[in-house]
Design an enzyme around this catalytic site. Structure first.
Site, PDB file in Angstrom:
ATOM      1  CB  CYS A 185      -0.952  -0.015   1.189  1.00  0.00           C
ATOM      2  SG  CYS A 185      -0.136  -0.043   2.798  1.00  0.00           S
ATOM      3  CG  HIS A 196      16.450 -14.825  20.105  1.00  0.00           C
ATOM      4  ND1 HIS A 196      16.394 -16.173  19.877  1.00  0.00           N
ATOM      5  CD2 HIS A 196      15.557 -14.257  19.235  1.00  0.00           C
ATOM      6  CE1 HIS A 196      15.537 -16.425  18.902  1.00  0.00           C
ATOM      7  NE2 HIS A 196      15.011 -15.276  18.504  1.00  0.00           N
TER       8      HIS A 196
END
Length: 618
Positions: free
Chosen positions: A27, A532
């Protein structure tokens, strides 16, 4: 100069590679992916790609916000893969469908996205033409005006033809058969029947309604067409099905629209249009306040696409779009808020972000760079922008201001509102939308990163304690190329021996991933740390992880952040090596004093040193 190819490659790798992508469109500012498995997308990895502003998941799509350069990145995506092109997205047949609302938003975005710039461009031309006529700059009976009006009005007039193509691509129907159906809906002799009495089709009475600029009928009939074609192709002999199928489909579909779908959709559209008209006629300020206040919130989640059909429906039923006018206030208010940040901040990096975001918001109405890059992370500017949108939208709607064409709300598109309603209220509303957030940001302020930047000098390094019990290993030995190569920042890794993660320093939780596999922390001095747990453990979708904190929560050193089942994760085949990295390496490029060997949580792990330019002159 931006490297669009590098951005495209990084994003594609971050979403799990081409094999994980069902479809992609773009978009104004976003790459909108429909992924087969969203768990394979690595948000941290994508956000680290140069040119990417942020990511979002909404409406059944994985959205990567790029900003004004999204067409160029999209084009490069098409060069390095079989993705991209001019087609609309197709529904993920072998991926998760999501709930009905998500599927609706996905459909609307996919069908309308390819049309956005043509609608906006021709709408802007129509707005300028209307302004010229209003101020007497052009003779409305001249041939020049006739030609210009045709140029500006043709696309919205024959919108069903364009929607036939994008809907056919989405529903996987034959495009030119869809075009034949749409052509019949706006055929000159058919449009002449609108309002004519006593119409019948083989003795079946019907009422002809206008399909000019319509949306719902063509989308519904193309959806039905796609199912009919599958059935006919399966039943008809191969020698005749290629030409008999479109003949049967057109012969059934067009009368079906005229007799059933068209009148029903006209009734529904009329109800919606009447409802919108009632709100804006009875309590116009409330409708304007809601649109002005909520529009940018919808943009964040990509849900504003759900309002696009309402714009076109309102235009079809009344020739005007009252819903669109307050959106100008919402857009310009966020642009004004980021302009306030540009003026007030002492942080050079923030200024460099705020400057182009201000121009983009004011001139083109593209607010994602302002929202994601500046206003939303700083919180107050975004809230002040919403406040300006509420007040401005309420005033504009109270003045009965409306648009006469579909445009992307922006400073350049303001002529679409000229001469439609009270111009005094329009000026007051726009002024309020701009002045309120700008002054609030400048006078009330926000938590400027420059005010809280680390005073980086000898003896003022940030100490990072171990968040885990385990064994420290060099980051380069991490079995993940991005972490091992320092792509996400410098630091170390720990092979854990127990299933608990603790805060390594006093911090604010910047990102608490719902899957529990990672936590992002922000120190008061500005350092950002990513923990992580394991490699590719996001694929577990949260299984075996128990997240103890939420985004925005303030934690103290030693607070429990995550618990995880060490044995179960290892049994599932995942490497538990846990990288701990400083992600804002532009401010903290140096990591030193790293520990080695066995370590317990709370023991010194390494220190992070800021660059000299980060020293704040308090």
């Amino acid at each position: 100069m931006a490297d669009y190819a590098k951005t495209a490659a990084g994003v594609l790798a971050g979403v799990g590679g081409e094999e994980n992508v069902q479809s992609v469109v773009h978009c104004a500012t976003r790459l909108r992916f429909v992924l087969k498995d969203e768990a394979k997308a690595d948000a941290a990895k994508i956000k680290a790609v140069p040119g990417v502003i942020t990511t979002a998941q909404a409406g059944g799509q994985y959205q990567v916000v790029v900003g004004n350069d999204v067409p160029e990145v999209y084009a490069e995506l098409g060069k390095i893969s079989k993705l991209g092109g001019s087609g609309a997205a197709s529904p993920a047949e072998d991926g998760p469908k999501g709930n009905l609302f998500n599927r609706f938003i996905t459909m609307i975005a996919a069908i309308f996205t390819p049309l956005l710039w043509a609608l906006a461009g021709t709408g802007l031309l129509k707005a300028f033409l209307a302004a010229a006529a209003t101020f007497g700059w052009i003779d409305t009976v001249s041939s020049t005006y006739v030609v210009l009006y045709a140029l500006s009005d043709a696309f919205i007039n024959f919108l069903p033809l364009a929607l036939a193509i994008t809907a056919a691509r989405y529903f996987k129907a034959a495009e030119f058969t869809s075009l034949a159906i749409a052509g019949a809906l706006v055929y000159p002799t058919i449009t002449q029947l609108v309002g004519a009495p006593d119409l019948t089709f083989f003795g079946i009475p019907f009422t002809m309604v206008t399909y000019v600029s319509s949306v719902i009928p063509i989308i519904i009939i193309v959806w039905l067409q796609s199912h009919a074609e599958k059935f006919l192709y399966a039943k008809l002999p191969g020698a005749i099905r290629r030409f008999v199928t479109p003949m049967i489909v057109v012969l059934i579909a067009v009368p079906l629209v005229f007799v059933v779908i068209g009148p029903i959709s006209a009734i529904l559209s009329g109800w919606i249009g009447t409802g919108i008209g009632w709100v804006f006629a009875t309590v116009p300020w409330l409708g304007g306040a809601l649109m002005g206040g909520l529009w940018q919130v919808f943009v964040i989640f990509g849900l504003h696409w759900g309002l696009v059909p309402l714009f076109t429906l309102e235009y079809q039923t009344s020739g005007q779009i009252m819903l669109l006018a307050p959106v100008f206030a919402a857009v310009l208010a966020q642009a004004a808020a980021v302009a306030g940040v540009w003026v007030r901040t002492r942080n050079r990096n923030l200024k460099s972000l705020a400057a182009p975001a201000t121009l983009s918001g004011f001139l083109a109405g593209i607010t994602e760079p302002a929202i994601y890059g500046v206003n939303l992370p700083l919180k107050r500017p975004f809230a002040f922008g919403i406040a300006g949108g509420v007040v401005g939208g309420a005033l504009i709607a109270a003045g009965g201001v409306f648009a006469t064409s579909f445009v992307v709300p922006s400073g350049l598109a303001l002529p679409a509102l000229f001469g439609n309603g009270s111009m005094i209220m329009l000026v007051i509303g726009l002024a309020a939308a701009i002045i309120i957030p700008f002054l609030l940001v400048v006078l009330v302020g926000f938590k400027d990163p420059a005010e809280d930047a680390v005073i980086a000098a000898e003896g003022t390094d940030l100490a990072v304690n171990s968040p885990l019990d385990g064994t420290v290993v060099p980051l380069s030995e991490t079995p993940d190329a991005v972490f091992a190569g320092g792509g996400l920042g410098e630091g170390v890794a720990i092979v854990p021996r127990s299933g608990a993660v603790y805060a390594p320093f006093d911090a604010t939780v910047a990102a608490a991933f719902p899957t529990g596999h990672a936590v992002g922390l922000r120190h008061a001095d500005g350092a950002e740390l990513l923990i992580h747990i394991g490699i590719d453990t996001v694929k577990l979708g949260g299984k075996h992880f128990d997240l103890k904190v939420t985004t925005g929560q303030v934690v103290k050193a030693g607070d429990l952040l995550v618990e995880f089942d060490l044995a179960a994760i290892a049994a599932a085949g995942y490497d538990l090596t846990t990288p701990i990295v400083v992600t804002n390496s532009d401010l903290y490029p140096e990591v030193g004093g790293a520990a080695s060997g066995p370590i317990a949580h709370g023991e010194p792990l390494f220190f992070a040193r800021a660059v000299e330019s980060a020293i704040a002159a308090k």
